[in-house]
Design a protein around this motif. Structure first.
Motif: not given
Lengths: 234, 800
Positions: A31, A34-37, A56-58, A60, A78-80, B145, B159, B163, B165, B195, B197, B199
């Motif tokens: 991704p 991603l959505v942090k909050k 949702k949080t997390g 991508p 947030l950028f990955t 992150l 969360l 990463s 990358i 990545l 994750v 959550s």
């Protein structure tokens, strides 16, 4: 002879350094962000998808993904590559584009409307761009906000760092906005560059507020609910 | 056996062999003052904490650290904070530059003498080195992150995202293991490309609230551990997260210590208490710190420290109490001031200021009186009674010194900044009765900075000029004195009235009398300037600078600066092979005798080179450094007239440092260092010195509760034909028990050879309550045939 030797010694490291880059791994299906909050009503859409999904949080966000916020809502993205974060304020639509270039991630965002706060780390070789209906802005390391008004005009206001921008319409004005200043680009491509106003500073401050609080007031006529933003962890 | 394993085993055999014949800087430096020096994690462009554990601070007036980055000739100095039996300092991020820093400690004793750690640095013993790693390439490659360090998250917001990358090709992302407080939560992860994750949704009900330590173990494709990351954060209920986010955040701690030092059959109790309180609200931050000790005495410089600081974002910074304000380094840097300091940064225009006391008035002692007519000569003979004209021999006291510095500047500094500095410092003549030669100092300076291409091109320059009065006890020169000096029979070429005009103008800034200098300003004797250009391109970081400091330049805000020197310094740091190889070159050429105040001009030439290898595979990180120092003033060393003044010496120094984290049954981290230097003095004094020192440390982590430490140090020196050799061993361990509430640490360090000593240290730290700790410390040190001394203390820590 001695001078030549000294010159050779001084120049040699530059040649060594110049030839030291390596080719690095190819791109994958990673991704871009991603959505942090999320607060309240935040939806997102993948490329080619027609319906918006509840975020949702997390979750991508891939290349050409979109994030939309409703009233009194916000999303923190947030950028990955660890390059920074965007605070998508209420009633905004953010389009995300990303391209892997070796180990770098070139990022572009298209903002249809609304206000986006940004906190971007210093970029080494990667690109970080904002595109709006009236302007393109390229940033390296900065803190501020970008807002697209209902008339598609663009406002870029910075607390720190600098942003190079160019209007994509009319006069195609361009310039650089630095910390403590604000640039406004209208539909005709005219550029106004001024010191940030109190309103701009307040916007910069409120973009950092990430939680909402509710106050209920009981009245004989019923309950009144007031919801407002408060500061919090990012 | 595979060839690779053979080479690896062979390599370890060599390391073990070297361990037995080399020496260490951390554990084995002999000193009767400094027990050991602890170095924080030295990473590029991050502040570096250094603390020295002291056997006893009783006889110490103050301690300074002298440090310099690779390639530079001149050591910068800064005062360390002494609290209890620890002297500490945090070096600023800008000097923490790969491949290594060199440092030594300067300990000023109450009897007026000075000692260095390691001993005899001025005699040719090598300073110590700290390897500085490039900001952990592995941490640049593998990015956590979320969460942020110390972040407070509710279950819904939780969360964890890592990463890869930027990770190298040999990393297998799917082999990554994730732990939360030692609980393996890897199975809850979602892997998307490069990545990972996790959550709150995945972890709902799996982890409770409270402090969490996230540990991430990253493996390569062969299944070998490549890197371990950790990060602390907290999980709280949604209600708590909401409450915390809307209130003032605060934290603080109180610490009390009582210790008994038994030294050469003298037993002394010391008590101290310190407290710290921090609170933040949005961009506003308030911090208060106080350290009060029974060592505080009116007849010494202050041991107590107290500071209150307020910050509002980046634009306002106010401090009251003790602080170490930083101005352009020619003006003020590293000097403690007790008073007020602050900065207002508005971007286009900024103001920075500090004022207060830099030296406390300490009264001297009258030893003997002399009537007029029988007064001997001596720097400690002063007039003590002007009416009766009585002189006295005294232990000279120290005048109270007040300092004011202000620096307005224009521009934020991101691309441009122009600053102007003014410093005025003056001894208070009436602050003590028995003192001599109170002084006064003015410095005026300017500095400018240009930065282009996102600071990849950086040009900085500063210049300052000083005026100093070396004795203001007699006050300003009077009209009568001027008339008598510049009057009718004078051939000084200036009329009394002109001189009075000059006195009145200059006198509004500084006391004007015969002790005011410099006397030769036209020779730029009190001028200091520095200009530096940095270029950061093509994986090269090149910095070239020029310095000029006249022999009379003096700033009371910067008492450590080297004067009477000019010259160039060029350093290039090159990153290669994707930052796996780091090569540095340095060249410096300085000359003194700028105002022809010496018999001859000495040229100080330094050539430095270093190679650091960070292989990112199962192999040690290695740094190899070489320095050559050549000092020569060209005087004939055999000529009877010139030889006493001749300077002609050359020093070669080689440094090798290795660090290696490996698994051999259990996890270990090890470091090995070796330094050798040889100074050849070609003058008749023959101050030859050679010095070799090496060290090995091995930390082993047996399980969650037990870790051990093993170290060997070997040192061999010969200064002016006098040899000195010793070897020290360190055996230690740390054990956690009673559900990790009790931590026991013990270390035994025997030394053999020309230096014999045994030290035993024991610490028991018990976590009585969540925010209350009690710690017992005992330290015994025995010098065979001489004495056995001890320090026993109890420390209480309370967090709020």
């Amino acid at each position: 002879m001695r001078a030549k030797s000294l010159l050779l010694v001084l120049l040699m490291p530059w040649f060594i350094g110049f030839t030291s880059d390596e080719n690095l791994p190819p791109t994958g299906d990673t991704p871009v962000a991603l959505v942090k909050k999320i607060v309240k009503d935040v939806t997102y859409k993948k490329a080619g998808q027609s319906d918006w999904e509840v975020a949702k949080t997390g979750d991508p966000l891939f290349d050409q993904g979109q994030v939309k916020t409703g009233s009194k809502s916000l999303a923190l993205v947030l950028f990955t590559d660890g390059s920074g974060l965007l605070r998508v304020r209420e009633n905004a639509v953010l389009n995300i584009y990303g391209k892997r270039n070796d180990k770098q991630l070139d990022k572009n965002t298209y903002i249809d409307k609304g206000l986006i706060g940004f906190e971007v780390n210093k970029q080494e070789n990667a690109e970080f761009k904002f595109t709006t209906p009236t302007a393109v802005a390229s940033i390296r390391g900065t803190l501020g906000f970008i807002e697209v008004g209902s008339d598609s005009s663009t406002t870029i206001s910075l607390e720190k760092g600098s942003v190079e921008f160019q209007s994509t319409r009319g006069n195609k004005g361009s310039g650089t906005v630095t910390g403590g200043n604000t640039a406004k680009i209208d539909l005709l491509g005219n550029v106004n560059l001024n010191s940030a106003t109190e309103e701009d500073k307040n916007k910069n401050s409120t973009t950092k507020q990430l939680t909402t609080k509710k106050v209920k007031i009981k009245t004989p006529q019923g309950d009144i609910e007031i919801e407002y933003y408060s500061s919090g962890n990012r | 056996m595979k060839k690779k394993d053979f080479i690896k085993n062979r390599f370890f055999s060599i390391i073990i062999f070297l361990q037995l014949f080399t020496a260490n800087q951390v554990f084995g430096q002999i000193s009767n003052i400094v027990s050991s020096v602890k170095i924080g994690d030295a990473k590029e462009k991050l502040p570096l904490e250094i603390s020295a554990e002291l056997f006893s601070s009783e006889n110490i007036t103050n301690m300074n650290i002298a440090y310099k980055p690779f390639g530079e000739n001149e050591f910068k100095k800064a005062e360390m904070l002494i609290a209890g039996n620890t002297a500490s300092i945090t070096l600023p991020a800008e000097v923490v530059i790969p491949p290594y820093l060199e440092y030594y400690l300067i300990i000023n004793l109450r009897n007026g003498s000075t000692q260095t750690y390691p001993l005899d640095v001025s005699q040719g013993v090598s300073p110590l080195q700290i390897s500085v790693s490039t900001v952990s390439e592995k941490e640049k490659e593998i990015i956590v992150l979320s969460p942020n360090p110390g972040e407070m998250l509710s279950g819904d917001e939780l969360l964890i995202s890592i990463s890869f990358i930027k990770a190298p090709e040999n990393i297998d992302v799917s082999k990554t293991k994730i732990f939360l407080n030692d609980t393996n939560v890897t199975s809850y992860e979602l892997l998307t490309g490069d990545l990972i994750v996790l959550s709150g949704e995945n972890l709902a009900g799996k982890i409770g609230y409270g402090a969490k330590l996230l540990t991430v173990e990253v493996y390569d494709k062969e299944g070998k551990l490549y890197h371990t990351l950790s990060r602390s954060f907290q999980t709280v209920s949604a209600e708590v997260a909401m409450t915390v986010s809307s209130k003032w955040k605060y934290y603080g701690n109180l610490k009390g210590e009582s210790r008994n030092e038994s030294y050469n059959s003298t037993s002394t109790w010391y008590n101290n208490i310190s407290g710290e309180f921090n609170t933040t609200y949005n961009d506003f931050r308030f911090n208060a710190f106080a350290y009060l000790t029974s060592e505080e005495k009116n007849n010494l410089q202050p041991y107590n420290r107290y500071t209150a600081a307020f910050q509002a974002g980046d634009w306002l910074d106010l401090k009251a109490g003790d602080s170490y304000p930083i101005f352009p380094n020619l003006i003020m840097d590293g000097q403690r001031i007790r008073g007020f300091s602050g900065a207002l940064n508005l971007g286009f225009i900024n103001v920075q200021t500090a004022f207060g006391e830099t030296t406390r008035g300490v009264e001297g002692n009258l030893l003997q009186t002399y009537p007029v007519g029988s007064v001997p000569l001596g720097s400690d003979i002063i007039l003590i009674d002007k009416v009766k004209n009585i002189y006295g021999k005294v232990d000279l006291g120290t005048y109270k010194r007040q300092l004011l510095v202000v620096r307005p500047s224009f521009g934020s500094g991101e691309n441009f900044q122009l600053g102007f500095s003014y410093l005025h410092a003056k001894d208070e003549v009436g602050s003590i009765n028995y003192g001599a030669r109170p002084q006064e100092n003015i410095v005026i300076g300017t500095d400018i900075k240009f930065a282009f291409d996102d600071q990849n091109i950086l040009l900085t320059s500063q210049a300052a000029i000083s005026v100093q009065n070396k004795d203001i006890s007699t006050g300003t020169i009077t009209d009568a004195q001027i008339d008598s000096i510049f009057g009718k029979n004078s051939n000084l070429g200036m009329s009394p009235s002109d001189f009075k005009k000059i006195r009145n103008i200059v006198g509004s800034f500084i006391t004007v009398n015969q002790y005011l200098g410099p006397w030769n300003p036209q020779e730029f004797s009190s001028l200091a300037s520095e200009t530096a250009l940095s270029l950061n391109y093509l994986n090269n970081n090149l910095r070239a600078s020029y310095v000029y400091r006249g022999n009379d330049y003096q700033s009371f805000g910067q008492t450590f600066i080297r004067t009477d020197v000019k010259g160039i310094n060029i350093v290039d740091r090159i990153r290669m092979l994707d930052n796996k190889l780091f090569v540095s070159f340095g060249y410096e050429s300085l000359k003194d005798n700028l105002q022809n105040t010496k018999v001859a001009t000495t040229t100080y030439q330094t050539i430095s080179a270093s190679v650091s290898i960070f292989p990112r595979v199962d192999f040690p990180n290695i740094t190899i450094g070489y320095n050559n120092y050549d000092n020569n003033n060209g005087l004939n060393v055999t000529n009877a007239q010139t030889s006493p003044f001749a300077v002609n010496d050359n020093t070669n120094r080689v440094l090798v440092q290795l660090s290696y984290d490996f698994t051999a049954g259990i996890r270990h981290n090890s470091s090995l260092s070796f330094t050798t230097s040889d100074r050849k003095d070609n003058t008749l004094a023959k101050m030859n010195a050679n010095f070799s020192s090496g060290s090995l440390t091995l930390n082993s982590f047996w399980n969650q509760q037990l870790s051990s430490l093993f170290g060997i140090v070997f040192s061999s020196s010969e200064i002016q034909g006098v040899p000195f050799k010793y070897i020290s061993f360190s055996f230690g361990g740390k054990y956690l028990m009673l559900e990790n509430k009790l931590q026991l640490i013990a270390t035994l360090c025997p030394s053999f050879g020309d230096f014999k000593r045994q030290t035993l240290e024991f610490t028991a730290d018990y976590n009585v309550l969540a925010n209350l700790n009690l710690m017992f410390q005992a330290r015994l040190f025995r010098i065979p045939g001489a004495s056995t001394n001890s320090i026993i203390g109890l420390v209480t820590r309370l967090a709020i």
